[in-house]
Each structure stands twice: as structure tokens, then as C-alpha cells.
Design a protein around this motif. Sequence first.
Motif, PDB file in Angstrom:
ATOM      1  N   ASP A 122      26.080   1.482 -20.099  1.00 40.24           N
ATOM      2  CA  ASP A 122      26.418   0.055 -20.199  1.00 40.24           C
ATOM      3  C   ASP A 122      26.342  -0.771 -18.759  1.00 40.24           C
ATOM      4  O   ASP A 122      26.283  -1.673 -18.814  1.00 40.24           O
ATOM      5  N   TYR A 123      26.764   0.652 -18.069  1.00 36.76           N
ATOM      6  CA  TYR A 123      27.219  -0.010 -16.479  1.00 36.76           C
ATOM      7  C   TYR A 123      26.601   1.023 -15.531  1.00 36.76           C
ATOM      8  O   TYR A 123      26.833   2.355 -15.937  1.00 36.76           O
ATOM      9  N   ARG A 146      24.405  -4.148 -18.874  1.00 32.99           N
ATOM     10  CA  ARG A 146      23.934  -4.453 -20.031  1.00 32.99           C
ATOM     11  C   ARG A 146      24.446  -5.999 -20.628  1.00 32.99           C
ATOM     12  O   ARG A 146      25.623  -6.036 -20.580  1.00 32.99           O
ATOM     13  N   SER A 148      24.205  -7.033 -23.579  1.00 34.73           N
ATOM     14  CA  SER A 148      25.225  -6.573 -24.640  1.00 34.73           C
ATOM     15  C   SER A 148      26.804  -6.107 -24.530  1.00 34.73           C
ATOM     16  O   SER A 148      27.718  -6.479 -25.111  1.00 34.73           O
ATOM     17  N   ALA A 149      26.741  -5.431 -23.189  1.00 35.91           N
ATOM     18  CA  ALA A 149      28.340  -5.182 -22.861  1.00 35.91           C
ATOM     19  C   ALA A 149      28.930  -6.370 -22.578  1.00 35.91           C
ATOM     20  O   ALA A 149      30.161  -6.459 -22.698  1.00 35.91           O
ATOM     21  N   ILE A 171      34.734  -3.718 -17.780  1.00 33.43           N
ATOM     22  CA  ILE A 171      33.967  -2.588 -18.151  1.00 33.43           C
ATOM     23  C   ILE A 171      33.942  -1.280 -17.333  1.00 33.43           C
ATOM     24  O   ILE A 171      34.579  -0.144 -17.968  1.00 33.43           O
ATOM     25  N   PHE A 178      33.094   1.817 -22.730  1.00 31.53           N
ATOM     26  CA  PHE A 178      31.897   1.478 -22.208  1.00 31.53           C
ATOM     27  C   PHE A 178      31.432   2.918 -21.442  1.00 31.53           C
ATOM     28  O   PHE A 178      32.146   3.516 -20.926  1.00 31.53           O
TER      29      PHE A 178
END
Length: 250
Positions: A122-123, A146, A148-149, A171, A178
Motif C-alpha cells: 500500500d505504501y 496506492r 485505494s489505500a 498509513i 496497511f
Amino acid sequence: MNIGIIIQARMGSTRLPGKILKQFYGGKTLLETLLENLHKVADAKVIVATSVNDNNDQLESFLLDKGELVFRGSENDVLDRFIKAAETYNVDGIIRICSDNPFMDWHGVAQLVEKSKTSDADYIGFRINDKPSILTHFGFWGEFVRLSALKRVADITDEGTPAHEHVTYYIYNHPEDFKCEWIVGPAFLQGRNDIRLTIDTPEDLINALKVYSDLKKEDENFTLQDVVSYLDSHEEIKQSMISNISQNKK
């Protein structure tokens, strides 16, 4: 995945108003210097995300005249601004960049882009001195996240909280929710707490311009190692940076 480099920018800085359109080097503004660097990165469109406040009208006109992509959204809900900028330009993988970092290492940005192509994280961020690079004063690196995140963060946090002002804050502070991946920063920068090349104050701008112009005269394509070597031989600039770091906590 469609990758977009999204630069967070506005004219309303309290300590150095209009800083991103101030003259920097070679007849170019601070923001132009950053943009020129980021346009070297392959496989990623570059977008400047500013706010709808009237004081950014000049910024939008300046960028459109240069042929740059611009999005205008919320002034205070920067998380929402990033989400809508990404949606507007059909981006689902974001490289987040702060506009006041003329020493942004485009090679590092390219590294994030390439890593994101084969990762399900995600990161993805650089880690230096055992913390995310975004929490340092270096001003050398961006971070990947992302879309989406970011949407998940928007769904589970309230407007007005740090998660909406500092886009990726929630995040990397919730790695249990995440998936975060880290790129270890270069060894020659580990343990260094005396370098400040992000620009928030008039003194920051003076220091950065001196370093940048001197290095450019020596080598058009100077490296981060060159920056460190220069600072280690210019103690007065380094001491000024140390003072500004102590006065401007991250």
C-alpha cells in the motif's frame, strides 16, 4: 498500474508566502526547478495538486502556461485533494512530492516507480535514521501510496484530523492495517541530523540556493553524495541548517 507523480503545492505558506514561485536558479522558480527534475522520471505523469483558494489562481495560470497538469481541490483536506487529483487524471499509484524540495532526487523517485510495479504494498517509502524520510528535513525523497489505500484512510478517519492534513501519516503509523515497504536510505546519510534542504523559511531559501548554485557550477548532474561533501566543507551553512532544524520540528 497508472503512476502519477502528484506534487502538493500552494501559495499560502505562512513562513515564506509564495515560496514556490520565488526565483531560484538559472532564471527558474523553485517549483520549475522541481518540475524539471521530476520530468526526467519515465512512466509517470506529473500533476500539481493545489487548492481552490483564490491565492492559487496565479499558480494555476503559471503552470498552465508551462503546459503542466494541474488539479485544484480542498485547501485543508489534503487527503481529499490527492484522492480527487488521482481520480481526475486516472492514476491509481501515487508518488507524493512536496513542492518545497528543489533537491528532490529524481533517481529515488524513479526507484519508487519501478518498485511499485512489482509490489503489492500500500505504501513504499525511504527510511532514514529509523524513521520515514517524510519526517526528516533532508527534502531528498518522495513516497509511493496506492489510491485505494488513501480511500481506505478517508473512510475510517475524520476530516480535520492529522490523517487529512498529512496524506500518508495514518498509513505508515498503522502498519498492522496497511502493507508498508521500506527502501533503506544511503549509508552516507544514516545518522545525519544536520542537513535541511526542504524550504520553509527565508533562511532555508538562502542556504538552498547557495548550495544548489555552487554544486551546479561544478557538475550539472551533482549527486546526494556531492551535497553531503559540500556541506561538510561549508560549516557555516551546516550550522545555519542545524539552527533551523531545532526551530522547525517535524
